[in-house]
Design a protein around this motif. Structure first.
Motif, PDB file in Angstrom:
ATOM      1  N   ARG A  93      42.070 -13.273  23.414  1.00  0.00           N
ATOM      2  CA  ARG A  93      42.599 -12.794  24.685  1.00  0.00           C
ATOM      3  C   ARG A  93      43.060 -11.329  24.618  1.00  0.00           C
ATOM      4  N   ARG A 174      40.241 -19.764  32.122  1.00  0.00           N
ATOM      5  CA  ARG A 174      41.504 -19.174  32.550  1.00  0.00           C
ATOM      6  C   ARG A 174      41.881 -19.593  33.967  1.00  0.00           C
ATOM      7  N   GLU A 177      44.987 -21.706  34.042  1.00  0.00           N
ATOM      8  CA  GLU A 177      46.251 -20.984  33.939  1.00  0.00           C
ATOM      9  C   GLU A 177      46.630 -20.355  35.281  1.00  0.00           C
ATOM     10  N   GLU A 178      45.650 -19.767  35.966  1.00  0.00           N
ATOM     11  CA  GLU A 178      45.917 -19.160  37.261  1.00  0.00           C
ATOM     12  C   GLU A 178      46.334 -20.220  38.282  1.00  0.00           C
ATOM     13  N   VAL A 190      53.077 -23.085  31.414  1.00  0.00           N
ATOM     14  CA  VAL A 190      51.662 -22.715  31.328  1.00  0.00           C
ATOM     15  C   VAL A 190      51.205 -22.702  29.877  1.00  0.00           C
ATOM     16  N   VAL A 191      52.057 -22.167  28.995  1.00  0.00           N
ATOM     17  CA  VAL A 191      51.683 -22.067  27.582  1.00  0.00           C
ATOM     18  C   VAL A 191      51.600 -23.443  26.934  1.00  0.00           C
ATOM     19  N   VAL A 194      49.200 -26.116  29.571  1.00  0.00           N
ATOM     20  CA  VAL A 194      47.859 -25.723  30.000  1.00  0.00           C
ATOM     21  C   VAL A 194      47.063 -25.114  28.856  1.00  0.00           C
ATOM     22  N   VAL A 195      47.728 -24.355  27.978  1.00  0.00           N
ATOM     23  CA  VAL A 195      47.022 -23.671  26.896  1.00  0.00           C
ATOM     24  C   VAL A 195      47.077 -24.471  25.603  1.00  0.00           C
TER      25      VAL A 195
END
Length: 283
Positions: A93, A174, A177-178, A190-191, A194-195
């Motif tokens: 990233r 991505r 995340e959005e 989010v981290v 989602v990630v």
């Protein structure tokens, strides 16, 4: 008979020409270079009888060396997980200068001879080293201790975590995340959800590979470990010591324990990875 042999070599009804020949060569290579040595290692400790095997395992020095190897490998692999995740994220990233050079340096521990890695680490973190000397003034002694073992195993095992996580992170869309941000998710949500959640199977796999490699690591550790029995002696070094003493039963017993531990670790990692994958699909 001749036609049957030719049909087998050509692959018979397979769409790939020469499939059976390639399969036979692969199985032969696997049997000679992988299965046969492993079988010999499993059988050899029992050739002198059960009593010799039991006597070889009743060794406090052996248990101390095994504990040093297992605990150091586990701690190094555990520390490599967040570090490898950060490095993989920076490579995938990030848009940092020199990213390609850093990407190539990640694989350097795998390309370097282990003895070179060990000498380099001992020189760097030794009492007179560039980092060892100022740290020693602060009361932090890294070389010739278990801390040095963990550092060496982290150096060797880091590429396994990075290279396992990197392709999964690269293919992670991505848009998720959005969408999470638009739905009001906080940055830490989010981290973590989602990630990191889709990366859990890859992280577990990288941890298992780093641990399995660290358990049997020898060359990069002995120069920085100190090699003191009951303190900083690793199991692979004790195998060499037992061979020098012509104690083949003791050496093969330690090797068998290391082999079974590595296999068990990989099996457990595979089971955990499958469960995490199923859990991720259900989410």
């Amino acid at each position: 008979m001749k036609q049957a042999v030719l049909s087998f070599l050509r692959g018979g009804g397979s769409a790939l020409p020469g499939y059976r020949l390639a399969l036979g060569v692969t199985l032969l290579w696997t049997g000679v270079f992988i299965v046969l040595p492993l079988c010999a290692l499993i059988i050899r400790p029992w050739q002198d009888g059960v009593g010799a095997m039991v006597a070889a395992t009743h060794d406090t020095r052996m248990f101390a060396a095994l504990w040093t190897s297992f605990s150091s490998a586990f701690l190094a692999a555990l520390l490599n997980v967040p570090l490898g995740l950060l490095l993989a994220g920076a490579l995938v990233r990030g848009d940092l200068p020199g990213r390609k050079i850093a990407d190539a340096l990640i694989d350097l521990p795998l390309a370097l001879p282990t003895a070179v890695s060990g000498i380099t680490l001992a020189t760097l973190y030794g009492p007179q080293g560039w980092l060892g000397a100022p740290l020693a003034k602060l009361g932090l002694v890294l070389a010739y201790s278990r801390t040095g073992i963990v550092l060496a195993l982290m150096f060797v095992g880091l590429p396994f975590v990075v290279r396992t996580v990197e392709p999964v992170l690269k293919n992670l869309p991505r848009d998720m995340e959005e969408a999470a941000v638009l739905l009001g998710a906080r940055p830490w949500q989010v981290v973590t959800r989602v990630v990191i959640a889709p990366l859990l199977p890859a992280l577990v796999t990288g941890f298992g590979l780093a641990f399995a490699r660290g358990v049997g690591e020898y060359g990069s550790v002995i120069f920085i470990a100190g090699n003191q029995p009951f303190k900083s002696e690793i199991a692979p070094l004790l195998i060499v010591v037992r061979l020098q003493e012509f104690d083949y039963a003791g050496a093969t017993a330690i090797a068998l324990i290391l082999l079974l531990t590595s296999l068990l670790a990989l099996v457990l990692v595979s089971l955990v990875r499958r469960r995490l994958s199923v859990w991720g699909e259900q989410r």
